[in-house]
Design a protein around this motif. Structure first.
Motif, PDB file in Angstrom:
ATOM      1  N   LYS A  74      17.266   3.195  -0.459  1.00 52.49           N
ATOM      2  CA  LYS A  74      16.610   2.438  -1.738  1.00 52.49           C
ATOM      3  C   LYS A  74      15.087   2.188  -1.382  1.00 52.49           C
ATOM      4  CE  LYS A  74      20.465  -0.839  -2.399  1.00 52.49           C
ATOM      5  NZ  LYS A  74      21.057  -2.155  -2.520  1.00 52.49           N
ATOM      6  N   MET A  75      14.858   2.440  -0.047  1.00 53.92           N
ATOM      7  CA  MET A  75      13.160   2.498   0.128  1.00 53.92           C
ATOM      8  C   MET A  75      12.622   3.795  -0.326  1.00 53.92           C
ATOM      9  SD  MET A  75      11.074   1.770   3.693  1.00 53.92           S
ATOM     10  CE  MET A  75      11.177  -0.047   3.467  1.00 53.92           C
ATOM     11  N   SER A  76      13.512   4.847   0.003  1.00 52.47           N
ATOM     12  CA  SER A  76      12.949   6.131  -0.232  1.00 52.47           C
ATOM     13  C   SER A  76      12.829   6.307  -1.768  1.00 52.47           C
ATOM     14  CB  SER A  76      13.906   7.274   0.207  1.00 52.47           C
ATOM     15  OG  SER A  76      14.096   7.261   1.572  1.00 52.47           O
ATOM     16  N   LEU A  77      13.683   5.900  -2.512  1.00 52.48           N
ATOM     17  CA  LEU A  77      13.703   5.898  -4.093  1.00 52.48           C
ATOM     18  C   LEU A  77      12.502   4.790  -4.732  1.00 52.48           C
ATOM     19  CD1 LEU A  77      17.341   5.465  -5.058  1.00 52.48           C
ATOM     20  CD2 LEU A  77      15.970   7.548  -5.383  1.00 52.48           C
ATOM     21  N   SER A  78      12.650   3.740  -3.861  1.00 56.06           N
ATOM     22  CA  SER A  78      11.432   2.800  -4.397  1.00 56.06           C
ATOM     23  C   SER A  78       9.956   3.515  -4.137  1.00 56.06           C
ATOM     24  CB  SER A  78      11.370   1.614  -3.534  1.00 56.06           C
ATOM     25  OG  SER A  78      12.358   0.862  -3.816  1.00 56.06           O
ATOM     26  N   PHE A  82       7.155   4.436  -6.929  1.00 56.78           N
ATOM     27  CA  PHE A  82       5.556   3.898  -6.847  1.00 56.78           C
ATOM     28  C   PHE A  82       4.738   4.889  -6.702  1.00 56.78           C
ATOM     29  CE2 PHE A  82       7.874  -0.238  -5.821  1.00 56.78           C
ATOM     30  CZ  PHE A  82       7.229  -0.978  -6.794  1.00 56.78           C
ATOM     31  N   ALA A  83       4.898   5.811  -5.797  1.00 53.39           N
ATOM     32  CA  ALA A  83       3.767   7.016  -5.691  1.00 53.39           C
ATOM     33  C   ALA A  83       3.723   7.839  -6.824  1.00 53.39           C
ATOM     34  CB  ALA A  83       4.179   7.893  -4.417  1.00 53.39           C
ATOM     35  N   GLY A  84       4.950   8.033  -7.422  1.00 54.01           N
ATOM     36  CA  GLY A  84       5.070   9.071  -8.356  1.00 54.01           C
ATOM     37  C   GLY A  84       4.401   8.425  -9.840  1.00 54.01           C
ATOM     38  N   LEU A  85       4.424   7.077  -9.812  1.00 58.07           N
ATOM     39  CA  LEU A  85       3.938   6.332 -11.074  1.00 58.07           C
ATOM     40  C   LEU A  85       2.350   6.589 -10.918  1.00 58.07           C
ATOM     41  CD1 LEU A  85       3.923   4.725 -13.630  1.00 58.07           C
ATOM     42  CD2 LEU A  85       3.785   2.767 -12.154  1.00 58.07           C
ATOM     43  N   ALA A  86       1.764   6.298  -9.720  1.00 51.09           N
ATOM     44  CA  ALA A  86       0.461   6.290  -9.401  1.00 51.09           C
ATOM     45  C   ALA A  86      -0.145   7.723  -9.472  1.00 51.09           C
ATOM     46  CB  ALA A  86      -0.085   5.881  -7.853  1.00 51.09           C
ATOM     47  N   VAL A 175       0.748   6.391  -0.249  1.00 54.46           N
ATOM     48  CA  VAL A 175       1.148   7.450   0.516  1.00 54.46           C
ATOM     49  C   VAL A 175       1.032   7.007   2.144  1.00 54.46           C
ATOM     50  CG1 VAL A 175       0.719   9.757   1.387  1.00 54.46           C
ATOM     51  CG2 VAL A 175       0.948   9.153  -1.003  1.00 54.46           C
ATOM     52  N   GLY A 176      -0.024   6.488   2.392  1.00 53.89           N
ATOM     53  CA  GLY A 176      -0.455   6.115   3.855  1.00 53.89           C
ATOM     54  C   GLY A 176       0.657   5.151   4.338  1.00 53.89           C
ATOM     55  N   TRP A 177       1.211   4.287   3.397  1.00 56.60           N
ATOM     56  CA  TRP A 177       1.993   3.133   3.861  1.00 56.60           C
ATOM     57  C   TRP A 177       3.365   3.787   3.913  1.00 56.60           C
ATOM     58  CZ3 TRP A 177       6.334   0.164   2.384  1.00 56.60           C
ATOM     59  CH2 TRP A 177       6.390  -1.068   3.230  1.00 56.60           C
ATOM     60  N   PHE A 178       3.778   4.571   2.911  1.00 53.70           N
ATOM     61  CA  PHE A 178       5.285   4.892   2.802  1.00 53.70           C
ATOM     62  C   PHE A 178       5.664   6.027   3.723  1.00 53.70           C
ATOM     63  CE2 PHE A 178       5.415   2.937  -1.549  1.00 53.70           C
ATOM     64  CZ  PHE A 178       6.311   1.906  -1.281  1.00 53.70           C
ATOM     65  N   SER A 179       4.601   7.107   4.006  1.00 46.39           N
ATOM     66  CA  SER A 179       4.808   8.124   4.771  1.00 46.39           C
ATOM     67  C   SER A 179       5.299   7.882   5.972  1.00 46.39           C
ATOM     68  CB  SER A 179       3.613   9.111   4.808  1.00 46.39           C
ATOM     69  OG  SER A 179       2.317   8.637   5.478  1.00 46.39           O
ATOM     70  N   ALA A 180       4.991   6.833   6.720  1.00 46.95           N
ATOM     71  CA  ALA A 180       5.370   6.315   7.951  1.00 46.95           C
ATOM     72  C   ALA A 180       7.101   6.113   8.085  1.00 46.95           C
ATOM     73  CB  ALA A 180       4.366   5.578   8.741  1.00 46.95           C
ATOM     74  N   ILE A 185       8.802  14.928   3.206  1.00 46.29           N
ATOM     75  CA  ILE A 185       9.336  15.941   2.384  1.00 46.29           C
ATOM     76  C   ILE A 185      10.015  15.261   1.296  1.00 46.29           C
ATOM     77  CG2 ILE A 185      10.707  17.983   2.099  1.00 46.29           C
ATOM     78  CD1 ILE A 185       8.186  18.672   3.524  1.00 46.29           C
ATOM     79  N   LYS A 186      10.711  14.429   1.592  1.00 46.86           N
ATOM     80  CA  LYS A 186      11.486  13.585   0.599  1.00 46.86           C
ATOM     81  C   LYS A 186      10.551  12.847  -0.063  1.00 46.86           C
ATOM     82  CE  LYS A 186      15.554  11.934   2.090  1.00 46.86           C
ATOM     83  NZ  LYS A 186      16.417  11.411   2.592  1.00 46.86           N
ATOM     84  N   LEU A 187       9.480  12.171   0.241  1.00 48.02           N
ATOM     85  CA  LEU A 187       8.563  11.507  -0.331  1.00 48.02           C
ATOM     86  C   LEU A 187       7.868  12.529  -1.375  1.00 48.02           C
ATOM     87  CD1 LEU A 187       7.003   8.854  -1.141  1.00 48.02           C
ATOM     88  CD2 LEU A 187       5.456   9.268   0.845  1.00 48.02           C
ATOM     89  N   ALA A 188       7.396  13.698  -0.863  1.00 47.29           N
ATOM     90  CA  ALA A 188       6.772  14.387  -1.851  1.00 47.29           C
ATOM     91  C   ALA A 188       7.480  14.921  -2.827  1.00 47.29           C
ATOM     92  CB  ALA A 188       6.246  15.746  -0.992  1.00 47.29           C
ATOM     93  N   PHE A 189       8.905  15.278  -2.470  1.00 50.47           N
ATOM     94  CA  PHE A 189       9.760  15.786  -3.697  1.00 50.47           C
ATOM     95  C   PHE A 189       9.906  14.538  -4.772  1.00 50.47           C
ATOM     96  CE2 PHE A 189      14.135  15.901  -5.446  1.00 50.47           C
ATOM     97  CZ  PHE A 189      14.255  16.866  -6.039  1.00 50.47           C
TER      98      PHE A 189
END
Length: 312
Positions: A74-78, A82-86, A175-180, A185-189
């Motif tokens: 769920k965090m990955s999707l969130s 959020f990153a995709g909207l920005a 990105v700085g907050w979520f990447s950790a 790769i999942k976040l980027a995709f």
């Protein structure tokens, strides 16, 4: 310098180079398709280019039994949403703005997010140093010289790109907050897929999409999709696992220099002396905003120069 920090810096410099020349591709691409169509296709290509890496990582997770629990999914999707909207908001404003301004100017104005990133930190109770405020002042003067006319008006394209800079700054923080917390790769995709989806919806609503037009503009679209999105944004996510947002933003700000160079070499774009001075001040402000200048450091610096006393 730590090995990981050096690796992160190299990846961020490479990212800035690719992004800088992407301004040229983005401008040329709109000779064939609309701005939202361009973004929709290039971010779709970017997300598709990551599928092999995504599948490889998934096999590794199964092999070593590191499958994420439901809560982390769920965090990955969130994170992706959020990153995709920005990303969508920043990319859309920038892409539409490029219709009305040059690649070089767009690059420097977009680079203002470097100053905006630490100022936005105020919302998270982060106190910007004196260098940030001094850099912001220099950047504001530079923006005035670059974009504001003698009649105190700013062009529509420059204004759109400036608005987009605030969303790029938000994206750096996200990105700085979520990447950790989420796989890079999942976040980027996920963020590319979300951005592409939103861009397609907008394109179908306001533009005429044709396969023939997309094929004619395929070269700049491919650069924007595979290089600027698939490679560069992924490098950013990977690098920001080792670099804080403010440090990353100062290196990424070099994209403005590469955008100006690309516009000059490939599009024969030139700036008047006033604009060149403005670009110089903006770049100086971006650099100065990252220096850790405090009141204590200033007092220490002044003590190194003892004042003379005169006797009567």
């Amino acid at each position: 310098m730590k090995k990981r920090t050096l690796r992160a810096d190299i990846l961020l410099i490479l990212t800035a180079t690719i992004w800088g020349f992407a301004f040229v591709a983005q401008r040329v691409g709109m000779d064939y398709v609309g701005p939202f169509t361009f973004n929709a296709v290039r971010f779709a290509l970017g997300s598709l280019s990551l599928i092999p890496l995504l599948l490889f990582n998934h096999r590794q997770e199964i092999k070593y039994r590191k499958i994420l629990p439901g809560r982390n999914r769920k965090m990955s999707l969130s994170a992706g949403c959020f990153a995709g909207l920005a990303l969508y908001l920043g990319a859309s404003l920038q892409q539409v703005g490029l219709i009305y301004t040059t690649a070089g100017k767009a690059g420097f104005i977009t680079g203002l997010y470097v100053v905006i990133v630490p100022i936005m930190g105020l919302f998270w109770r982060q106190r910007p140093e004196l260098g940030t405020w001094a850099g912001a002042l220099l950047a504001a003067v530079g923006l005035y010289l670059l974009s504001v006319t003698g009649k105190f008006t700013i062009s529509y394209g420059d204004l759109l790109v400036l608005a987009g800079a605030f969303f790029w700054a938000s994206h750096v923080h996200l990105v700085g907050w979520f990447s950790a917390r989420v796989g890079s790769i999942k976040l980027a995709f996920l963020q590319f897929a979300v951005c592409s989806f939103l861009s397609f919806i907008t394109a179908f609503a306001v533009e005429s999409i044709s396969l023939q037009s997309i094929l004619r503009g395929l070269l700049p679209i491919l650069y924007g999709g595979f290089m600027s999105v698939g490679i560069a944004y992924t490098l950013q996510v990977v690098a920001q696992q080792e670099a804080n947002p403010a440090h990353a933003s100062i290196i990424l700000s070099l994209e403005s220099v590469f955008a100006a160079v690309g516009g000059w070499i490939l599009l024969s774009e030139t700036l008047p002396v006033r604009g060149l001075i403005g670009c110089g001040l903006m770049l100086s402000g971006m650099l100065l905003s990252q220096f850790n200048i405090t009141a204590d450091s200033l007092r220490t610096f002044m003590k190194a120069f003892p004042t003379r006393t005169t006797s009567t």
